[in-house]
Design an enzyme around this catalytic site. Structure first.
Site, PDB file in Angstrom:
ATOM      1  N   CYS A 274      -8.958   3.322  -0.554  1.00 35.42           N
ATOM      2  CA  CYS A 274      -8.230   4.593  -0.597  1.00 35.42           C
ATOM      3  C   CYS A 274      -8.580   5.293  -1.903  1.00 35.42           C
ATOM      4  CB  CYS A 274      -6.721   4.390  -0.424  1.00 35.42           C
ATOM      5  SG  CYS A 274      -5.908   3.457  -1.732  1.00 35.42           S
TER       6      CYS A 274
ATOM      7  N   ASN B 260      -6.196   3.023  -4.985  1.00 33.39           N
ATOM      8  CA  ASN B 260      -6.087   1.565  -4.805  1.00 33.39           C
ATOM      9  C   ASN B 260      -4.750   1.030  -5.348  1.00 33.39           C
ATOM     10  OD1 ASN B 260      -7.903  -1.459  -5.830  1.00 33.39           O
ATOM     11  ND2 ASN B 260      -6.894  -1.031  -3.915  1.00 33.39           N
TER      12      ASN B 260
ATOM     13  N   CYS C 285      -1.565   2.418  -3.500  1.00 38.43           N
ATOM     14  CA  CYS C 285      -0.556   2.624  -2.440  1.00 38.43           C
ATOM     15  C   CYS C 285      -1.019   2.104  -1.077  1.00 38.43           C
ATOM     16  CB  CYS C 285      -0.186   4.103  -2.323  1.00 38.43           C
ATOM     17  SG  CYS C 285       0.625   4.764  -3.793  1.00 38.43           S
ATOM     18  N   ARG C 286      -2.022   2.781  -0.477  1.00 38.31           N
ATOM     19  CA  ARG C 286      -2.385   2.455   0.907  1.00 38.31           C
ATOM     20  C   ARG C 286      -3.289   1.242   1.038  1.00 38.31           C
ATOM     21  NH1 ARG C 286      -4.744   8.253   1.960  1.00 38.31           N
ATOM     22  NH2 ARG C 286      -5.149   7.882  -0.246  1.00 38.31           N
ATOM     23  N   SER C 287      -4.414   1.224   0.305  1.00 40.19           N
ATOM     24  CA  SER C 287      -5.357   0.108   0.515  1.00 40.19           C
ATOM     25  C   SER C 287      -4.783  -1.251   0.095  1.00 40.19           C
ATOM     26  CB  SER C 287      -6.721   0.384  -0.133  1.00 40.19           C
ATOM     27  OG  SER C 287      -6.624   0.578  -1.514  1.00 40.19           O
TER      28      SER C 287
ATOM     29  N   ASP D  21      -1.143   9.882   2.547  1.00 34.05           N
ATOM     30  CA  ASP D  21      -0.960   9.306   1.219  1.00 34.05           C
ATOM     31  C   ASP D  21       0.517   9.403   0.836  1.00 34.05           C
ATOM     32  OD1 ASP D  21      -1.015   8.533  -1.381  1.00 34.05           O
ATOM     33  OD2 ASP D  21      -2.715   9.781  -1.941  1.00 34.05           O
TER      34      ASP D  21
HETATM   35  P1  4NP Z   1      -3.506   5.689  -2.825  1.00 34.25           P
HETATM   36  O1  4NP Z   1      -2.459   6.741  -3.400  1.00 34.25           O
HETATM   37  O2  4NP Z   1      -4.831   6.408  -2.748  1.00 34.25           O
HETATM   38  O3  4NP Z   1      -2.968   5.349  -1.487  1.00 34.25           O
HETATM   39  O4  4NP Z   1      -3.522   4.531  -3.795  1.00 34.25           O
HETATM   40  C1  4NP Z   1      -2.630   7.440  -4.605  1.00 34.25           C
HETATM   41  C2  4NP Z   1      -2.365   6.820  -5.790  1.00 34.25           C
HETATM   42  C3  4NP Z   1      -2.501   7.507  -6.972  1.00 34.25           C
HETATM   43  C4  4NP Z   1      -2.897   8.833  -6.953  1.00 34.25           C
HETATM   44  C5  4NP Z   1      -3.169   9.453  -5.768  1.00 34.25           C
HETATM   45  C6  4NP Z   1      -3.042   8.758  -4.583  1.00 34.25           C
HETATM   46  N1  4NP Z   1      -3.017   9.548  -8.153  1.00 34.25           N
HETATM   47  O5  4NP Z   1      -3.274  10.757  -8.092  1.00 34.25           O
HETATM   48  O6  4NP Z   1      -2.855   8.969  -9.237  1.00 34.25           O
END
Ligand code: 4NP
Length: 148
Positions: free
Chosen positions: A7, A10, A12-14, A117
Protein backbone atom coordinates in the site's frame (compact mmCIF):
# COMPACT_ATOMS: atom_id res chain seq x y z
CA UNK A 1 4.91 -19.32 -2.46
CA UNK A 2 5.92 -15.78 -1.57
CA UNK A 3 3.34 -13.00 -1.57
CA UNK A 4 3.95 -9.29 -0.98
CA UNK A 5 1.13 -6.93 0.06
CA UNK A 6 1.70 -3.29 -0.91
CA UNK A 7 0.00 0.00 0.00
CA UNK A 8 1.16 3.60 0.34
CA UNK A 9 2.42 3.87 3.91
CA UNK A 10 2.69 0.18 4.92
CA UNK A 11 1.01 1.05 8.21
CA UNK A 12 -2.76 0.66 7.62
CA UNK A 13 -3.93 -1.61 4.79
CA UNK A 14 -1.00 -3.81 3.75
CA UNK A 15 -0.12 -4.79 7.35
CA UNK A 16 -3.71 -6.04 7.72
CA UNK A 17 -3.49 -7.96 4.43
CA UNK A 18 -0.10 -9.32 5.51
CA UNK A 19 -1.34 -10.46 8.93
CA UNK A 20 -4.63 -11.88 7.65
CA UNK A 21 -3.09 -13.82 4.75
CA UNK A 22 -0.29 -15.15 6.98
CA UNK A 23 -2.95 -16.32 9.44
CA UNK A 24 -5.00 -18.03 6.69
CA UNK A 25 -2.02 -19.85 5.14
CA UNK A 26 -0.76 -20.93 8.56
CA UNK A 27 -4.22 -22.29 9.33
CA UNK A 28 -3.96 -24.45 6.20
CA UNK A 29 -0.51 -25.66 7.24
CA UNK A 30 1.11 -24.03 4.19
CA UNK A 31 4.74 -22.96 4.43
CA UNK A 32 4.22 -19.73 2.51
CA UNK A 33 5.93 -16.43 3.15
CA UNK A 34 3.81 -13.30 3.32
CA UNK A 35 5.31 -9.81 3.64
CA UNK A 36 4.24 -6.22 3.12
CA UNK A 37 5.76 -2.93 1.99
CA UNK A 38 4.80 0.65 1.18
CA UNK A 39 5.45 2.65 -1.96
CA UNK A 40 6.32 5.58 0.33
CA UNK A 41 9.11 5.68 2.89
CA UNK A 42 7.68 7.96 5.61
CA UNK A 43 6.92 5.23 8.10
CA UNK A 44 9.91 2.93 7.58
CA UNK A 45 10.82 0.97 10.71
CA UNK A 46 7.55 1.81 12.46
CA UNK A 47 4.91 -0.60 13.72
CA UNK A 48 1.51 -0.57 11.99
CA UNK A 49 -0.94 2.26 12.77
CA UNK A 50 -2.40 1.67 16.26
CA UNK A 51 -5.91 1.54 14.74
CA UNK A 52 -4.91 -1.34 12.44
CA UNK A 53 -3.25 -3.11 15.39
CA UNK A 54 -6.44 -2.59 17.41
CA UNK A 55 -8.91 -3.86 14.84
CA UNK A 56 -6.73 -6.91 14.13
CA UNK A 57 -6.47 -7.55 17.87
CA UNK A 58 -10.25 -7.44 18.13
CA UNK A 59 -10.30 -10.43 15.74
CA UNK A 60 -7.52 -12.22 17.65
CA UNK A 61 -4.73 -11.32 15.25
CA UNK A 62 -1.48 -9.76 16.45
CA UNK A 63 0.17 -7.56 13.81
CA UNK A 64 2.01 -5.35 16.33
CA UNK A 65 5.46 -6.83 15.62
CA UNK A 66 5.42 -5.91 11.91
CA UNK A 67 7.79 -3.17 10.79
CA UNK A 68 7.08 -0.85 7.86
CA UNK A 69 9.48 -0.86 4.94
CA UNK A 70 9.53 0.64 1.46
CA UNK A 71 8.92 -1.43 -1.67
CA UNK A 72 12.20 -2.07 -3.48
CA UNK A 73 13.02 -3.22 -7.01
CA UNK A 74 14.51 -6.45 -5.62
CA UNK A 75 11.00 -7.40 -4.43
CA UNK A 76 10.05 -8.14 -8.05
CA UNK A 77 12.45 -11.07 -8.06
CA UNK A 78 11.90 -12.08 -4.43
CA UNK A 79 8.11 -12.52 -4.60
CA UNK A 80 5.80 -14.62 -6.80
CA UNK A 81 2.84 -12.26 -6.41
CA UNK A 82 2.75 -8.55 -5.60
CA UNK A 83 -0.73 -7.49 -4.50
CA UNK A 84 -1.36 -3.75 -4.41
CA UNK A 85 -4.17 -2.11 -2.44
CA UNK A 86 -5.09 0.69 -4.84
CA UNK A 87 -4.71 1.94 -8.37
CA UNK A 88 -2.09 4.55 -7.45
CA UNK A 89 -0.02 1.84 -5.73
CA UNK A 90 -0.36 -0.15 -8.96
CA UNK A 91 1.00 2.74 -11.04
CA UNK A 92 3.82 3.41 -8.60
CA UNK A 93 4.96 -0.22 -8.41
CA UNK A 94 4.67 -0.80 -12.17
CA UNK A 95 6.77 2.32 -12.79
CA UNK A 96 9.70 0.58 -11.07
CA UNK A 97 9.48 -2.61 -13.16
CA UNK A 98 12.17 -3.22 -15.75
CA UNK A 99 10.57 -6.08 -17.69
CA UNK A 100 7.23 -7.70 -18.50
CA UNK A 101 7.84 -10.65 -16.18
CA UNK A 102 8.00 -8.24 -13.24
CA UNK A 103 4.86 -6.38 -14.39
CA UNK A 104 2.99 -9.70 -14.65
CA UNK A 105 3.53 -10.33 -10.94
CA UNK A 106 1.63 -7.18 -9.95
CA UNK A 107 -2.14 -7.21 -9.51
CA UNK A 108 -4.78 -5.26 -7.62
CA UNK A 109 -5.67 -7.01 -4.36
CA UNK A 110 -9.32 -6.69 -5.40
CA UNK A 111 -9.77 -6.89 -9.19
CA UNK A 112 -10.91 -3.60 -10.71
CA UNK A 113 -11.08 -1.62 -7.49
CA UNK A 114 -9.07 -0.02 -4.72
CA UNK A 115 -9.13 -0.91 -1.03
CA UNK A 116 -10.12 2.44 0.57
CA UNK A 117 -7.41 4.07 2.63
CA UNK A 118 -8.71 4.31 6.22
CA UNK A 119 -5.84 6.55 7.38
CA UNK A 120 -7.96 9.72 7.54
CA UNK A 121 -11.15 8.10 8.88
CA UNK A 122 -11.16 6.09 12.13
CA UNK A 123 -14.52 4.51 11.28
CA UNK A 124 -13.10 2.79 8.20
CA UNK A 125 -10.71 0.38 9.91
CA UNK A 126 -13.30 -2.28 10.68
CA UNK A 127 -14.95 -2.26 7.21
CA UNK A 128 -11.50 -2.30 5.60
CA UNK A 129 -10.47 -5.23 7.82
CA UNK A 130 -13.64 -7.13 6.81
CA UNK A 131 -13.08 -6.34 3.12
CA UNK A 132 -9.45 -7.49 3.27
CA UNK A 133 -10.37 -10.65 5.19
CA UNK A 134 -13.09 -11.68 2.73
CA UNK A 135 -10.87 -11.06 -0.28
CA UNK A 136 -7.91 -12.87 1.33
CA UNK A 137 -9.98 -16.03 1.69
CA UNK A 138 -10.92 -15.87 -2.01
CA UNK A 139 -7.35 -15.10 -3.08
CA UNK A 140 -6.03 -18.06 -1.13
CA UNK A 141 -8.55 -20.35 -2.85
CA UNK A 142 -7.48 -18.96 -6.24
CA UNK A 143 -3.79 -19.47 -5.50
CA UNK A 144 -4.42 -23.02 -4.31
CA UNK A 145 -6.46 -23.82 -7.42
CA UNK A 146 -3.72 -22.49 -9.68
CA UNK A 147 -0.92 -24.55 -8.12
CA UNK A 148 -2.92 -27.82 -8.22
P1 4NP B 1 -1.73 2.90 4.13
O1 4NP B 1 -2.34 4.25 4.72
O2 4NP B 1 -1.21 3.23 2.75
O3 4NP B 1 -2.89 1.98 4.10
O4 4NP B 1 -0.63 2.48 5.08
C1 4NP B 1 -1.62 5.45 4.81
C2 4NP B 1 -0.74 5.64 5.83
C3 4NP B 1 -0.06 6.83 5.94
C4 4NP B 1 -0.29 7.84 5.03
C5 4NP B 1 -1.17 7.65 4.00
C6 4NP B 1 -1.84 6.46 3.88
N1 4NP B 1 0.39 9.06 5.15
O5 4NP B 1 0.08 9.98 4.37
O6 4NP B 1 1.25 9.21 6.03
Amino acid sequence: MKILMVCLGNICRSPLAHGIMQHLVNEKGLDWEIDSAGTGNWHCGKAPDRRSIKVAQSYGLDISTQKARQFQVADFDEFDHILVMDKQNHKDVISLATNQHQINKVQLFIPGRSVPDPYWDDTQFKPVYDLIYARSEKLLQEFLKNID
